[in-house]
Structures are given as C-alpha cells and as structure tokens.
Enzyme design. Structure first.
Site, PDB file in Angstrom:
ATOM      1  N   LEU A  35     -12.339   6.223 -41.850  1.00 57.65           N
ATOM      2  CA  LEU A  35     -11.266   7.175 -41.540  1.00 57.65           C
ATOM      3  C   LEU A  35     -10.745   7.878 -42.787  1.00 57.65           C
ATOM      4  O   LEU A  35     -10.595   7.270 -43.838  1.00 57.65           O
ATOM      5  CB  LEU A  35     -10.121   6.431 -40.834  1.00 57.65           C
ATOM      6  N   GLY A  38      -8.298  13.622 -42.131  1.00 53.75           N
ATOM      7  CA  GLY A  38      -8.569  14.418 -40.926  1.00 53.75           C
ATOM      8  C   GLY A  38      -8.363  13.573 -39.669  1.00 53.75           C
ATOM      9  O   GLY A  38      -7.678  13.988 -38.726  1.00 53.75           O
ATOM     10  N   HIS A  39      -8.943  12.369 -39.646  1.00 59.97           N
ATOM     11  CA  HIS A  39      -8.755  11.473 -38.498  1.00 59.97           C
ATOM     12  C   HIS A  39      -7.264  11.127 -38.339  1.00 59.97           C
ATOM     13  O   HIS A  39      -6.740  11.087 -37.226  1.00 59.97           O
ATOM     14  CB  HIS A  39      -9.490  10.147 -38.714  1.00 59.97           C
ATOM     15  N   GLN A 155     -19.175  20.254 -31.150  1.00 57.00           N
ATOM     16  CA  GLN A 155     -18.912  18.997 -30.436  1.00 57.00           C
ATOM     17  C   GLN A 155     -17.696  19.151 -29.517  1.00 57.00           C
ATOM     18  O   GLN A 155     -17.708  18.716 -28.361  1.00 57.00           O
ATOM     19  CB  GLN A 155     -18.665  17.883 -31.453  1.00 57.00           C
TER      20      GLN A 155
HETATM   21  O1  PAF Z   1     -16.764  12.952 -34.090  1.00 58.64           O
HETATM   22  C1  PAF Z   1     -17.123  11.754 -34.078  1.00 58.64           C
HETATM   23  O2  PAF Z   1     -16.676  10.942 -34.890  1.00 58.64           O
HETATM   24  C2  PAF Z   1     -18.126  11.282 -33.026  1.00 58.64           C
HETATM   25  O3  PAF Z   1     -19.070  12.263 -32.779  1.00 58.64           O
HETATM   26  C3  PAF Z   1     -17.450  10.818 -31.723  1.00 58.64           C
HETATM   27  C4  PAF Z   1     -16.727  11.955 -31.026  1.00 58.64           C
HETATM   28  C5  PAF Z   1     -16.478   9.681 -32.016  1.00 58.64           C
HETATM   29  C6  PAF Z   1     -18.523  10.289 -30.744  1.00 58.64           C
HETATM   30  O4  PAF Z   1     -19.229   9.230 -31.292  1.00 58.64           O
END
Ligand code: PAF
Length: 284
Positions: A35, A38-39, A155
């Site tokens: 992490l 950003g997270h 994504q």
């Molecule tokens: O963005 C990410 O970290 C991954 O692609 C996710 C969305 C957790 C799926 O494994």
C-alpha cells in the site's frame, strides 16, 4: 478505530453482513497490497463517505501473464496492516490463494471489447483476471460503495461495465490519481525503479501534459498529432521503451477519428524492470 484482519471468506462475509444489518453502510477498497499514499487516499475517502471501511488484500494470480511479475510483486502484510489501521479501516480481508480459489475457476468474467484495447492488447487476459476476481470480491462483500483509483483508468472502466451488466449492488467510485511531487503517479511497481530510473520516471506525466496542452491550448483535434506529441516526449528519454501513447474516447476508450468532447490520454512504457502506466483527461 480497531482493525480486524480476516482471512476466511465466510468470516468476512459475516462481518460485513452484520454491519449492514445494523444499518451501517460499507465501503470496499480492493487492493493487491504494497500500500502507498494512493491506496490510502481511497481508504480515507471511503471512511468519509461510509460508516465502515473494508480493504481487501489479495495478489490475484489471474491477472498476471505467464512472464509477468507475480512472484516478485511486492508483499508487506505487516506494513499494510499498520497503514490500513491508521487510514480508519475496520476490516482487512487478506485471503490466501486457496481460500479465494478452492478449486480452479471454471467461470471467467469478461468485459468484451474494452478488455482488448490498450492495456488489454499489451497484457492479454489481464482484464479477464481483474474482472473475475473483482466480481468474486463484490459477491463476497455484498452491497457496498467500492473505491478504485483513476490511475488504472481502463480497469475502472472495465469494473463499471461489469457492475452495470451484472446488475451488482455496488456503487463504483473513481478517485483521482495521487502523484509524487514531480508528477509520477504512485504505484506499487515504482518500487522496481533504480534511483537513476526514478529520476526520469515523471517523463510519462510530462508526455501526458504535453498531449493535453496540444488539445486544450493549441486546439489540436487530430489524434495522430497528439500521439506524436506524447511519443516525442517519452522517446526523448532513452531509458523508456514506449508501449503506447494514445488518445481515446473518455467514456469507453474507443479510438477517435477526430477529438471532440471528453477524451483520455493514456501512456504505457517500460523503464528498467518496471512497466509504468498513466493517464490524464482533456477536453477537446
Ligand atoms: O488495482 C488493483 O490493485 C487490482 O487490479 C484489483 C482491483 C485489486 C484486482 O485484483
């Protein structure tokens, strides 16, 4: 705020079900760990908008190609536990591979078209892996608001489509990319960069800024010209191996003959061991 770490699907489902039964809203932040700020910005936003926040931490093997960095992918459960606690997360769901895939999956979730362009073309099967595991995470979590960074813009678009098509009870919230002071988008894969590579890594962001300036300041509407502008900036730094520099429809990332309205600039390139991606919006 106390943090409960859960590694079993049933126990996690029970915990979030109990929160909803008590009238509390659930925010979910899916991650693969390692992490960074950003997270943490996603978790903090979820904590502002939801009564309880759950983070999932699972390095999903389905989304890595056979020659990609699955085994090398950075892992730091202890560090991640400390960070999620500080960000106001209540549940950290960290299942093993055997827990998530007790048997080899026979179902693949595939968002057609969108999954084949750009990152999908460079990494065949990648978005099927993402879509499949995210669908499982949504099935386990149930009704929630789910937070994803715009850094992985394609994504985010894939996940919005799968939620709409499968009518899942999930509100998908896209959040702005967090950048270092020189503009480099934060990514767990930045850990692969040497000091020399890190010093030039923000070139990708500067390429996007140049592309945006061509559209918004010079009123360029020819996508080829904008691609050339971005390519020139990336290729001026010889350490980069450019994968693509594209400009596409901002909603579904389809190619455009002329730029008009909301568009997305997207770049991907290799820098040493790292493959970096970034993107920026522009209005044509
Ligand atoms: O963005 C990410 O970290 C991954 O692609 C996710 C969305 C957790 C799926 O494994």
């Amino acid at each position: 705020m106390s943090l409960t770490v859960i590694d079993r699907v049933d126990a996690f489902r029970k915990a979030v079900d109990a929160e909803r039964a008590a009238g509390r809203t659930v925010g979910l932040v899916p991650t693969m760990g390692a992490l960074h700020a950003g997270h943490l910005s996603l978790m903090k936003r979820a904590a502002l908008e939801c009564d309880v926040v759950a983070t999932s931490l699972f390095v999903n093997p389905l989304q890595f190609g056979p020659t990609e960095d699955l085994t090398a992918y950075p892992r730091d459960l202890e560090g991640d536990r400390t960070k999620t606690k500080a960000a106001g997360v209540s549940f950290l769901f960290a299942p093993s591979e055997a827990e998530m895939f007790p048997q080899p999956p026979l179902i693949t979730v595939r968002v057609s078209g969108l999954s084949d362009r750009l990152e999908g073309a460079a990494r065949p099967g990648h978005f099927d892996g993402v879509a499949t595991v995210v669908t499982k995470l949504f099935a386990i979590t149930g009704a929630c608001r789910a937070y994803f960074g715009e850094k992985d813009y394609q994504q985010l678009a894939v996940i919005r489509h799968l939620v709409a098509d499968l009518m899942l009870p999930v509100d998908v919230i896209g959040c702005p990319t967090v950048r270092d002071t020189d503009g480099l988008a934060l990514s767990s894969r930045n850990a692969y960069l040497t000091a020399e590579e890190r010093a030039v890594a923000s070139t990708l962001y500067h390429a996007l800024l140049a592309g945006r300036a061509a559209i918004e300041k010079d009123h360029e509407t020819d996508p080829d010209t904008v691609r050339r502008v971005m390519t020139t900036v990336v290729e001026a730094e010889p350490r980069f191996v450019l994968d693509y520099a594209e400009v596409a429809n901002g909603a579904d990332l389809t190619p455009l003959a002329r730029l008009n309205g909301e568009v997305r600039l997207l770049v991907a390139a290799r820098l040493g061991r790292a493959r970096l991606i970034d993107n920026l919006g522009a209005h044509a």
